[in-house]
Enzyme design. Structure first.
Site, PDB file in Angstrom:
ATOM      1  N   GLY A  12       0.853  -1.188   0.000  1.00 40.29           N
ATOM      2  CA  GLY A  12       0.000   0.000   0.000  1.00 40.29           C
ATOM      3  C   GLY A  12       0.880   1.225   0.000  1.00 40.29           C
ATOM      4  O   GLY A  12       1.546   1.527   0.983  1.00 40.29           O
ATOM      5  N   THR A  13       0.906   1.925  -1.111  1.00 32.67           N
ATOM      6  CA  THR A  13       1.844   3.044  -1.218  1.00 32.67           C
ATOM      7  C   THR A  13       1.533   3.878  -2.447  1.00 32.67           C
ATOM      8  O   THR A  13       0.707   3.497  -3.274  1.00 32.67           O
ATOM      9  CB  THR A  13       3.287   2.519  -1.321  1.00 32.67           C
ATOM     10  OG1 THR A  13       4.198   3.598  -1.210  1.00 32.67           O
ATOM     11  CG2 THR A  13       3.528   1.826  -2.649  1.00 32.67           C
ATOM     12  N   THR A  14       2.208   5.007  -2.561  1.00 34.30           N
ATOM     13  CA  THR A  14       2.228   5.778  -3.802  1.00 34.30           C
ATOM     14  C   THR A  14       3.640   6.304  -4.001  1.00 34.30           C
ATOM     15  O   THR A  14       4.176   6.983  -3.129  1.00 34.30           O
ATOM     16  CB  THR A  14       1.250   6.960  -3.767  1.00 34.30           C
ATOM     17  OG1 THR A  14      -0.068   6.478  -3.515  1.00 34.30           O
ATOM     18  CG2 THR A  14       1.261   7.700  -5.099  1.00 34.30           C
TER      19      THR A  14
END
Length: 210
Positions: A12-14
């Protein structure tokens, strides 16, 4: 067993990478999640490979860290033996080979490799199966659809690093607003002819309100 591993893998990241005329900007949030649980709110998703190269990590943190260590090792060995830095294209190709060789037991990660060498700035995206793509701008992770919305509108040819930093920060901030897996702050690194440097908290605040 597979469900257990999925629930306990930090993801879960950007992450955002922008190729500019005078360098490369790498940007990422700081949240690592395991399912719906926030496992770490101070994760460094931008890693320094060498003085002239860096990378972002998205996906399984342990897998990405393993790849990072291998890239650092080979980059340092090349610099010591050849007395010159390993070209960015070669670092990206090495990452691609590492992922491809492990495709049957894959590293669950998606990375961006960027830096500045004798050929100038360069930015590459490598996925978990070893696909290698040269990019002008790119975003990975669960918040990438939101970040792409801003990048597609804001990116233009001829951007400088100073302009790229603003766009990258805005893209990750937009993802933090709309994506549950993204949050807890933003890190930004700039790589140009002066080398790799991570922006301080005050430098980021001077650009955008976090």
């Amino acid at each position: 067993m597979s469900d257990y591993i999925e629930q306990h893998t930090y993801h879960g990241t950007t992450t955002v990478g922008i190729h500019c005329t005078d360098g490369v900007v790498l940007c990422a949030d700081m949240r690592a999640s395991a399912g719906y649980f926030i496992a770490n709110n101070n994760t460094m998703k931008i890693q320094k490979i060498d003085n002239h190269a860096g990378m972002t990590i998205a996906g399984g943190v342990a897998d990405a860290q393993n790849v990072t260590d291998m890239l650092r090792y080979h980059s340092n060995i090349h610099r010591i033996e050849k007395q010159e830095v390993l070209p960015i294209k070669s670092i990206a190709r090495l990452a691609s080979l590492i992922f491809f060789q492990n495709r049957y037991y894959p590293f669950i990660a998606d990375i961006l490799v960027g830096g500045y060498d004798k050929q100038g700035p360069a930015l590459y995206n490598i996925d978990m199966f070893g696909s290698l793509d040269k990019k002008t701008f790119v975003t990975t992770g669960s918040g990438s659809p939101v970040a792409y919305g801003l990048l597609e509108n804001e990116y233009r040819d001829g951007l400088t690093v100073e302009e790229g930093k603003i766009i990258a920060l805005r893209a990750v901030k937009a993802a933090i607003t709309r994506n549950i897996g993204t949050g807890d702050g933003i890190n930004v690194a700039v790589i140009d002819k002066q080398g790799y440097r991570l922006l301080t908290k005050d430098q980021k605040k001077a650009i955008i309100t976090l």
